[in-house]
Scaffold this motif. Sequence first.
Motif, PDB file in Angstrom:
ATOM      1  N   ALA A  46       0.847  -1.203   0.000  1.00 49.98           N
ATOM      2  CA  ALA A  46       0.000   0.000   0.000  1.00 49.98           C
ATOM      3  C   ALA A  46       0.875   1.243   0.000  1.00 49.98           C
ATOM      4  N   MET A  48       0.753   3.652   1.939  1.00 50.93           N
ATOM      5  CA  MET A  48       1.093   4.161   3.263  1.00 50.93           C
ATOM      6  C   MET A  48       2.320   3.492   3.877  1.00 50.93           C
ATOM      7  N   ARG A  74       0.305  -7.409  -4.151  1.00 52.74           N
ATOM      8  CA  ARG A  74      -0.555  -8.067  -3.167  1.00 52.74           C
ATOM      9  C   ARG A  74      -0.624  -9.548  -3.529  1.00 52.74           C
ATOM     10  N   MET A  97      -0.819   2.257  -6.930  1.00 49.88           N
ATOM     11  CA  MET A  97      -1.844   2.844  -6.063  1.00 49.88           C
ATOM     12  C   MET A  97      -1.634   4.348  -5.942  1.00 49.88           C
ATOM     13  N   TRP A 171      -9.558  -0.762   7.747  1.00 53.93           N
ATOM     14  CA  TRP A 171      -8.335  -1.115   7.013  1.00 53.93           C
ATOM     15  C   TRP A 171      -7.144  -1.198   7.933  1.00 53.93           C
ATOM     16  N   ASN A 216     -10.166   3.924  -1.851  1.00 51.88           N
ATOM     17  CA  ASN A 216     -10.397   3.656  -0.431  1.00 51.88           C
ATOM     18  C   ASN A 216      -9.787   4.778   0.390  1.00 51.88           C
ATOM     19  N   VAL A 218      -8.811   5.800   4.062  1.00 49.60           N
ATOM     20  CA  VAL A 218      -8.639   5.253   5.410  1.00 49.60           C
ATOM     21  C   VAL A 218      -8.453   6.403   6.389  1.00 49.60           C
ATOM     22  N   ASP A 243      -5.020   8.237   4.917  1.00 49.68           N
ATOM     23  CA  ASP A 243      -4.258   7.385   3.985  1.00 49.68           C
ATOM     24  C   ASP A 243      -5.255   6.916   2.948  1.00 49.68           C
ATOM     25  N   THR A 244      -5.041   7.260   1.687  1.00 54.26           N
ATOM     26  CA  THR A 244      -6.000   6.791   0.685  1.00 54.26           C
ATOM     27  C   THR A 244      -5.308   5.956  -0.385  1.00 54.26           C
ATOM     28  N   GLY A 245      -6.092   5.150  -1.080  1.00 55.72           N
ATOM     29  CA  GLY A 245      -5.541   4.322  -2.146  1.00 55.72           C
ATOM     30  C   GLY A 245      -6.538   4.133  -3.276  1.00 55.72           C
TER      31      GLY A 245
HETATM   32  N1  GLY Z   1      -4.117   1.994   2.433  1.00 57.47           N
HETATM   33  C1  GLY Z   1      -5.315   2.085   1.714  1.00 57.47           C
HETATM   34  C2  GLY Z   1      -5.630   0.909   0.910  1.00 57.47           C
HETATM   35  O1  GLY Z   1      -4.761   0.113   0.657  1.00 57.47           O
HETATM   36  O2  GLY Z   1      -6.749   0.712   0.531  1.00 57.47           O
END
Ligand code: GLY
Length: 281
Positions: A46, A48, A74, A97, A171, A216, A218, A243-245
């Motif tokens: 991610a 973050m 992932r 991301m 998350w 997403n 967070v 924290d967004t993705g």
């Molecule tokens: N850290 C946000 C996500 O992976 O969705």
Amino acid sequence: MLKFSSMTGNEIRNKFLTYFERNGHKIVASSPLLPANDPTLLFTNAGMNQFKDVFLGNEKRDYKRAVTSQKCIRAGGKHNDLDEVGKTARHHTFFEMLGNFSFGDYFKEDAIKYAWEFLVDELKLEKSRLWFSVFEGDDEVGPDEEARDLWIKVGASPDRVLGFGRKVNFWQMGDTGPCGPCSEVHYYMGDDPLDPQKNRAEFVNGPGDTTMEIWNLVFMQYNRTQNEDGTFALTPLPAPSVDTGMGLERIAAVMQNVKTNYETDLIKPIVEYTASLAKVK
Ligand code: GLY
């Protein structure tokens, strides 16, 4: 018919980085896929990850807002897409991301405002195709009514904001580390978004790829740690953070009006080149 002009993956990435830079974020380079100093992760999973110690308050940077396009894998651990590859149109284990981050600066209200503004005003996505999810709460953390109200405040229709449990809307990076309730944006890719028989709530986190999660958000509020007896504890972070993705290949599929990420300009040329090497279609 989708009503926006097509953009390349490079243009989308650039638009995201410059939009957040205009809004006071420092553009930070993607970190390597092998995390430098984190034995809890095999691969970077991610955006973050490179900021973990900043969220935890163990490291200070000379900026409080950052934006990245982070290379991720992932394929194991807490976030494992491996078993989905070949079954969905949107999983491929390696992806980029897009993420904006606040380290104790803005929180839910601005995170939601930026996300809405980027999708609706910058990318010009049709509002009628958008759905939102918020954490409905459980024994450990209460429901996120604030996020629901904020989506409605920026312009979402109340029936488009749906509550989900921990699996979807809480998350965490791994078994331990920074974590918090999250709120997702989903996008309906089918025909006729105004037809309620087609564009339906049960497709949000439901079967098929017609409605898919694109972003997403967070709301980083906690650190999850493991006790000596093996149980886990949740403690508040020094400052609530964001924290967004957003999956670059997913938003590219949306903008290029194709049905799978594999058909975007980010992946298709690789498939075609590989096919030409293998001399197959
Ligand atoms: N850290 C946000 C996500 O992976 O969705």
